[in-house]
Design a protein around this motif. Structure first.
Motif, short mmCIF file in Angstrom:
data_model
loop_
_atom_site.label_atom_id
_atom_site.label_comp_id
_atom_site.label_asym_id
_atom_site.label_seq_id
_atom_site.Cartn_x
_atom_site.Cartn_y
_atom_site.Cartn_z
N LYS A 36 0.83 -1.21 0.00
CA LYS A 36 0.00 0.00 0.00
C LYS A 36 0.86 1.25 0.00
CE LYS A 36 -3.61 -2.49 -0.23
NZ LYS A 36 -4.29 -2.62 -1.54
N GLU A 37 1.77 1.35 -0.98
CA GLU A 37 2.58 2.54 -1.14
C GLU A 37 2.77 2.81 -2.62
OE1 GLU A 37 6.64 2.12 0.22
OE2 GLU A 37 6.50 -0.05 0.16
N THR A 38 2.77 4.09 -2.98
CA THR A 38 2.87 4.48 -4.39
C THR A 38 4.26 4.18 -4.93
OG1 THR A 38 1.24 6.23 -4.07
CG2 THR A 38 2.67 6.43 -5.98
N ILE A 39 4.31 3.73 -6.18
CA ILE A 39 5.57 3.44 -6.87
C ILE A 39 5.66 4.38 -8.07
CG2 ILE A 39 6.92 1.68 -8.06
CD1 ILE A 39 4.97 -0.35 -6.56
N THR A 40 6.78 5.09 -8.19
CA THR A 40 6.97 6.04 -9.28
C THR A 40 8.27 5.72 -10.02
OG1 THR A 40 5.83 7.77 -8.04
CG2 THR A 40 7.16 8.47 -9.91
N ILE A 41 8.18 5.62 -11.34
CA ILE A 41 9.36 5.34 -12.18
C ILE A 41 9.46 6.42 -13.24
CG2 ILE A 41 10.48 3.68 -13.69
CD1 ILE A 41 8.71 1.49 -12.40
N GLY A 42 10.61 7.09 -13.30
CA GLY A 42 10.87 8.06 -14.35
C GLY A 42 11.36 7.36 -15.60
N ILE A 43 10.75 7.67 -16.76
CA ILE A 43 11.04 6.92 -17.99
C ILE A 43 11.41 7.87 -19.13
CG2 ILE A 43 10.10 5.35 -19.73
CD1 ILE A 43 8.20 4.29 -17.59
N ILE A 44 12.48 7.52 -19.82
CA ILE A 44 12.88 8.20 -21.05
C ILE A 44 13.31 7.13 -22.05
CG2 ILE A 44 15.30 8.52 -20.32
CD1 ILE A 44 15.19 11.28 -21.77
N THR A 45 13.06 7.35 -23.31
CA THR A 45 13.43 6.36 -24.32
C THR A 45 13.82 7.03 -25.62
OG1 THR A 45 12.78 4.28 -25.37
CG2 THR A 45 11.09 5.99 -25.24
N ASP A 46 14.63 6.33 -26.40
CA ASP A 46 15.03 6.77 -27.74
C ASP A 46 15.58 8.19 -27.75
OD1 ASP A 46 13.93 4.53 -29.80
OD2 ASP A 46 12.61 4.68 -28.06
N LEU A 47 16.55 8.42 -26.87
CA LEU A 47 17.25 9.70 -26.86
C LEU A 47 18.06 9.89 -28.13
CD1 LEU A 47 18.10 12.21 -25.12
CD2 LEU A 47 20.07 10.84 -24.38
N HIS A 48 18.69 8.83 -28.60
CA HIS A 48 19.52 8.86 -29.82
C HIS A 48 20.61 9.93 -29.73
CE1 HIS A 48 17.46 5.86 -32.31
NE2 HIS A 48 16.32 6.33 -31.83
N GLN A 49 21.37 9.86 -28.66
CA GLN A 49 22.46 10.80 -28.42
C GLN A 49 23.39 10.93 -29.62
OE1 GLN A 49 23.72 12.98 -26.51
NE2 GLN A 49 25.94 12.89 -26.88
N ASP A 50 23.61 9.86 -30.35
CA ASP A 50 24.61 9.88 -31.42
C ASP A 50 24.06 10.35 -32.76
OD1 ASP A 50 27.04 8.46 -30.05
OD2 ASP A 50 25.28 7.29 -29.51
N LEU A 51 22.76 10.60 -32.83
CA LEU A 51 22.16 11.06 -34.09
C LEU A 51 21.74 12.52 -34.07
CD1 LEU A 51 21.98 7.91 -34.48
CD2 LEU A 51 19.88 8.34 -35.76
N ILE A 52 21.71 13.12 -32.88
CA ILE A 52 21.20 14.48 -32.75
C ILE A 52 22.19 15.35 -31.97
CG2 ILE A 52 18.79 13.69 -32.81
CD1 ILE A 52 18.74 14.11 -29.76
N PRO A 53 22.11 16.68 -32.15
CA PRO A 53 23.04 17.57 -31.45
C PRO A 53 22.58 17.96 -30.05
CG PRO A 53 21.73 18.84 -32.98
CD PRO A 53 21.32 17.40 -33.16
N THR A 54 21.37 17.59 -29.66
CA THR A 54 20.80 18.07 -28.39
C THR A 54 20.55 16.96 -27.39
OG1 THR A 54 18.58 17.90 -29.38
CG2 THR A 54 19.67 20.05 -29.49
N GLY A 55 21.23 15.84 -27.54
CA GLY A 55 21.00 14.70 -26.66
C GLY A 55 21.25 15.01 -25.20
N TYR A 56 22.39 15.61 -24.90
CA TYR A 56 22.72 15.88 -23.50
C TYR A 56 21.72 16.85 -22.88
CZ TYR A 56 25.32 16.94 -19.28
OH TYR A 56 25.69 17.10 -17.96
N GLU A 57 21.33 17.86 -23.64
CA GLU A 57 20.35 18.85 -23.13
C GLU A 57 19.00 18.20 -22.86
OE1 GLU A 57 23.62 20.92 -25.14
OE2 GLU A 57 22.30 19.26 -25.75
N ARG A 58 18.60 17.28 -23.72
CA ARG A 58 17.32 16.60 -23.52
C ARG A 58 17.37 15.69 -22.29
NH1 ARG A 58 13.85 16.93 -28.15
NH2 ARG A 58 14.88 18.16 -29.76
N LEU A 59 18.48 14.98 -22.13
CA LEU A 59 18.62 14.16 -20.93
C LEU A 59 18.66 15.04 -19.69
CD1 LEU A 59 19.08 11.34 -19.67
CD2 LEU A 59 21.53 11.81 -19.83
N ALA A 60 19.35 16.17 -19.76
CA ALA A 60 19.44 17.08 -18.61
C ALA A 60 18.06 17.59 -18.21
CB ALA A 60 20.36 18.25 -18.94
N ALA A 61 17.19 17.85 -19.20
CA ALA A 61 15.82 18.30 -18.89
C ALA A 61 15.05 17.21 -18.15
CB ALA A 61 15.10 18.68 -20.18
N PHE A 62 15.23 15.97 -18.59
CA PHE A 62 14.60 14.84 -17.92
C PHE A 62 15.10 14.71 -16.49
CE2 PHE A 62 15.28 10.19 -17.02
CZ PHE A 62 13.96 9.87 -16.71
#
Length: 325
Positions: A36-62
């Motif tokens: 009887k306790e809430t479970i919370t999971i933060g989820i991110i997927t398909d960042l594609h750090q190696d295909l885009i110039p903003t990967g680190y910034e997007r992860l940092a926002a998450f």
């Protein structure tokens, strides 16, 4: 990354999509087994750090958002960042953001000569598929990159092989806790693994202990409820893949020269990510919605045509829908 023809029939698609509007409670058999306790999971997927110039910034926002949310664990569901020193800043930032960080191997994580074993070692995974206990539930993480599918039609493998399927069957029969099934490639809906029907049939035998199945890979926003199992496609953190036919410039030419595949995408202005909240007291599962906008021209403006059953403005959108059941 690349969209393929869906294996879902039109009848199944209409039935499954319609169910996304329903607000269903956690099955009583599953709810009774939860603490009887809430479970919370933060989820991110398909960042594609190696295909885009903003990967680190997007992860940092998450990670900045998760610092406020204070989840019980962080989960990245594949196509994250090549497992090597060139991406050490991204991988380390994710690892250091929480004591419990979970990984899934995507099909692109082994591009450029990298291996699954490097993913396991560099990211700190217990194996390419594994289970993880978290506050009275169990995450069952699969590797959808198995080779040997008799129905393989080219491109990246998308398959749960016999050895892994036998392991999955054993885990489903043995584990007593409520389960979340996690994979990069979907187990139902568009771009599902080649043996999706086999895996779905296996999961349905144990639906009384399965909370949901969740995946990345497709870069779409979708939820299907099929034979008692909820299947959720979590949208990419970064973009929708359009393909070479729709090549167009979005940023400065120098950026496109450094990231040549960027021109084949429609990026999202803001990083997309979500939190999965399981509330046993209310008997609810909640996936938090998040909206962005297209960066540059949208798929509609590019007159994007999909050969499957996906629709711009519906599944192909710069958002993660707010879901609750």
């Amino acid at each position: 990354m690349k969209q393929q023809t869906t294996s879902l029939s039109r009848r199944q698609f209409v039935k499954a999509t319609a169910s996304a509007a329903l607000a269903l409670s956690i099955p009583s058999a599953v709810s009774a087994a939860l603490r009887k306790e809430t479970i919370t999971i933060g989820i991110i997927t398909d960042l594609h750090q190696d295909l885009i110039p903003t990967g680190y910034e997007r992860l940092a926002a998450f990670l900045a958002d998760m610092k406020k949310v204070k989840p019980d664990a962080l989960l990245q569901m594949g196509d994250f960042a090549y497992p090597g020193d060139k991406n050490k800043n991204v991988i380390t930032a994710f690892k250091n953001a929480h004591q419990k960080t979970l990984h899934v191997i995507g099909n692109h994580d082994t591009d450029a000569g990298y291996t699954k074993q490097q993913c396991i070692n560099y990211w700190g995974m217990p194996g390419r598929y594994y289970t993880y206990a978290l506050k009275g539930i169990c995450l069952l993480v699969l590797d959808g990159n198995d080779k040997g599918s008799p129905d393989h039609k080219g491109g990246y493998p998308s398959y749960i092989g016999p050895e892994q399927t036998a392991w999955l069957k054993e885990q489903l029969g043995t584990i007593k806790e409520p389960l979340i099934i996690v994979s990069h490639q979907p187990l139902a809906g568009p771009d599902a693994v080649d043996n999706a029907a086999e895996i779905q049939a296996l999961l349905e035998k144990y639906q009384n202990k399965i909370l949901l199945a969740i995946n990345g890979h497709t870069h779409i926003d979708a939820h299907y409820h099929i034979n008692g199992i909820h299947y959720v496609h979590v949208n990419s953190a970064s973009y929708y893949w359009m393909g070479e036919k729709y090549k167009h410039l979005i940023y400065d030419p120098a950026v496109h020269q450094q990231y040549p595949y960027l021109a084949y995408t429609c990026p999202y202005k803001d990083a997309l990510f979500t939190t999965l909240v399981i509330d046993p007291v209310k008997g609810r599962i909640h996936i938090k919605g998040k909206r962005s906008q297209w960066e540059g021209k949208s798929p509609e403006e590019l007159n994007y045509q999909n050969s499957g059953l996906l629709h711009t403005g519906k599944e192909i959108v710069p958002r993660i829908s707010n879901l609750q059941w």
